[in-house]
Design a protein around this motif. Structure first.
Motif, PDB file in Angstrom:
ATOM      1  N   VAL A 333       0.880  -1.096   0.303  1.00 56.06           N
ATOM      2  CA  VAL A 333       0.123  -0.023  -0.035  1.00 56.06           C
ATOM      3  C   VAL A 333       0.749   1.313  -0.004  1.00 56.06           C
ATOM      4  CG1 VAL A 333      -1.741   1.560   1.298  1.00 56.06           C
ATOM      5  CG2 VAL A 333      -2.009  -1.175   1.049  1.00 56.06           C
ATOM      6  N   ILE A 334       0.851   2.058  -0.911  1.00 50.84           N
ATOM      7  CA  ILE A 334       1.386   3.378  -1.070  1.00 50.84           C
ATOM      8  C   ILE A 334       0.340   4.535  -0.868  1.00 50.84           C
ATOM      9  CG2 ILE A 334       3.220   4.772  -2.471  1.00 50.84           C
ATOM     10  CD1 ILE A 334       4.127   2.363  -3.783  1.00 50.84           C
ATOM     11  N   GLY A 335       0.866   5.684   0.097  1.00 52.14           N
ATOM     12  CA  GLY A 335      -0.119   6.539  -0.137  1.00 52.14           C
ATOM     13  C   GLY A 335       0.507   7.142   1.319  1.00 52.14           C
ATOM     14  N   GLY A 336      -0.295   8.323   1.685  1.00 45.89           N
ATOM     15  CA  GLY A 336       0.205   9.275   2.814  1.00 45.89           C
ATOM     16  C   GLY A 336      -0.684  10.296   3.261  1.00 45.89           C
ATOM     17  N   PRO A 337      -0.745  10.805   4.348  1.00 42.67           N
ATOM     18  CA  PRO A 337      -1.748  11.787   4.792  1.00 42.67           C
ATOM     19  C   PRO A 337      -1.648  13.143   3.799  1.00 42.67           C
ATOM     20  CG  PRO A 337       0.259  11.665   6.283  1.00 42.67           C
ATOM     21  CD  PRO A 337       0.350  10.589   5.185  1.00 42.67           C
ATOM     22  N   ARG A 338      -2.818  13.822   3.844  1.00 40.56           N
ATOM     23  CA  ARG A 338      -2.656  14.926   2.918  1.00 40.56           C
ATOM     24  C   ARG A 338      -2.023  16.039   3.700  1.00 40.56           C
ATOM     25  NH1 ARG A 338      -3.186  12.059  -0.074  1.00 40.56           N
ATOM     26  NH2 ARG A 338      -4.855  11.198  -1.430  1.00 40.56           N
ATOM     27  N   SER A 339      -1.408  17.043   3.149  1.00 37.68           N
ATOM     28  CA  SER A 339      -0.508  17.793   3.715  1.00 37.68           C
ATOM     29  C   SER A 339      -0.278  19.014   2.631  1.00 37.68           C
ATOM     30  CB  SER A 339       0.982  17.307   4.078  1.00 37.68           C
ATOM     31  OG  SER A 339       1.598  18.492   4.829  1.00 37.68           O
ATOM     32  N   SER A 340      -0.491  20.287   3.365  1.00 34.20           N
ATOM     33  CA  SER A 340      -0.194  21.445   2.453  1.00 34.20           C
ATOM     34  C   SER A 340       1.144  21.647   1.939  1.00 34.20           C
ATOM     35  CB  SER A 340      -0.803  22.816   3.190  1.00 34.20           C
ATOM     36  OG  SER A 340      -0.123  22.855   4.249  1.00 34.20           O
ATOM     37  N   GLY A 341       2.222  20.975   2.768  1.00 35.66           N
ATOM     38  CA  GLY A 341       3.560  21.170   2.635  1.00 35.66           C
ATOM     39  C   GLY A 341       4.197  20.166   1.714  1.00 35.66           C
TER      40      GLY A 341
END
Length: 379
Positions: A333-341
């Motif tokens: 699984v490849i993904g991550g939390p959303r971030s403005s940075g």
């Protein structure tokens, strides 16, 4: 590796001496002390993470690596390493070796603005990564070769398409359905051979469909889900293609049910991503993105059985932006939390067993956290 390097230096020194004396030298033996056959046997058992270093030793090693001969021999011997290739930035691709935990940044794709902003599909077959998109007047395929570490134009399909189902098995890949150049939904199917670079048309599917997903299971090509002509609802049936008999068989109600968040099930909306499928040890798994749940397909009862949850920080938008793939004996699984940075991409893996998933964080990297395309190459 140091011994290999020392032998190469010794070989170069010998060649210099022979050239200075006016003799012509045969460099085809690679490591003269053991001969060409044993040299190749050694190279076959090296990790392909080391092939770049080996190719830099001298011209003989560079030629054998770039020819692709080693990969064909590895396939014949059953030597396979699975790498994950994914894109989180337009025209930029990363490769990740889940065994040695190494990253590799691919050369930037060269294309026009239209291709850069168009919808793209990808698949890995043999030693090639194919990226499908659209330029100003036509569909186009770009091909990345791991042997030469370079991009080039790939062979065109007999019937150009996008939003299709696909899966690969060794040196062949099958694409099915999708949208044609005029937006028409297709039932046509093609098979690609990476050894020859040729597309061959196969018998049509029973139903035309786009935004569907494909997988090889039990040696057969399976297409699941998608949207049919004139109906916004998701198709719940699947189809299986037998490569030996060259026939399609429909499987009713195989599409994994997706909760609408209100206790019922939702089969509508074209905004949802195609089914997220993966096959490990000949077992089919799917992701239900709203519940962030992993399910396993029971072939005997034609049912999807909940297995457990996805990694906590793996986020998606209606299933988009999250990569779910089989990588050898692992689910990735490849993904991550959303971030403005800019966000962080995380690569998690689990080797399926009898218990619920226990995800292992293999690596993380600062880059865009939305995965546009992803493919796994085994060679």
């Amino acid at each position: 590796m140091q011994s290999l390097h020392d032998l190469s230096l010794f070989e170069d020194e010998q060649l210099d001496n022979e050239n200075n004396s006016g003799d012509q030298s045969d460099t085809s033996s690679l490591i003269p002390q053991v001969g060409r056959d044993i040299s190749i046997n050694c190279l076959l058992r090296c990790s392909r993470s080391d092939y770049g270093f080996i190719a830099s030793l001298n011209q003989s090693f560079r030629s054998i690596i770039r020819s692709g001969e080693l990969y064909k021999l590895r396939r014949q011997m059953g030597i396979i390493e699975h790498w994950v290739y994914f894109s989180c930035n337009l025209l930029e691709w990363e490769a990740f070796d889940p065994i040695r935990l190494r990253w590799m940044h691919l050369p930037r794709m060269t294309s026009n603005e239209c291709f850069m902003w168009s919808d793209k599909e990808s698949l890995a077959v043999g030693t090639e990564l194919l990226v499908f998109g659209k330029e100003i007047m036509s569909h186009v395929i770009y091909k990345y070769s791991i042997a030469t570490n370079s991009w080039s134009l790939g062979s065109e399909m007999n019937e150009p398409r996008c939003l299709f189902a696909s899966a690969s098995l060794g040196e062949i890949a099958i694409v099915a359905g999708g949208c044609g150049p005029q937006g028409n939904i297709l039932s046509s199917v093609e098979v690609y051979n990476s050894d020859t670079g040729i597309w061959v048309t196969l018998p049509n599917m029973i139903k035309a469909r786009k935004m569907c997903s494909g997988a090889f299971i039990d040696g057969k090509f399976c297409v699941i889900g998608g949207i049919g002509p004139g109906n916004p609802n998701l198709l719940t049936c699947g189809e299986v293609y037998d490569l030996e008999t060259k026939t399609w068989r429909e499987i009713p109600d195989i599409f994994p049910a997706v909760s609408n968040g209100g206790g019922g099930f939702d089969s509508s909306s074209t905004s949802k991503a195609p089914p997220l499928l993966a096959v490990v040890k000949n077992e089919l798994y799917a992701v239900c993105h709203l519940e962030k749940e992993l399910r396993k397909y029971d072939k005997e009862w034609n049912l999807w059985v909940p297995v457990g949850l996805l990694p906590e920080r793996a986020a998606s938008m209606n299933g988009w932006g999250l990569a779910f793939r089989a990588c050898g004996d692992k689910l990735i699984v490849i993904g991550g939390p959303r971030s403005s940075g800019g966000g962080v991409i995380e690569v998690n893996s689990w080797i399926p067993d009898e218990g619920p998933p226990k995800w292992t964080l293999l690596a993380s990297k600062h880059m865009g956290s939305f995965v546009y395309n992803c493919a796994v190459m085994g060679c």
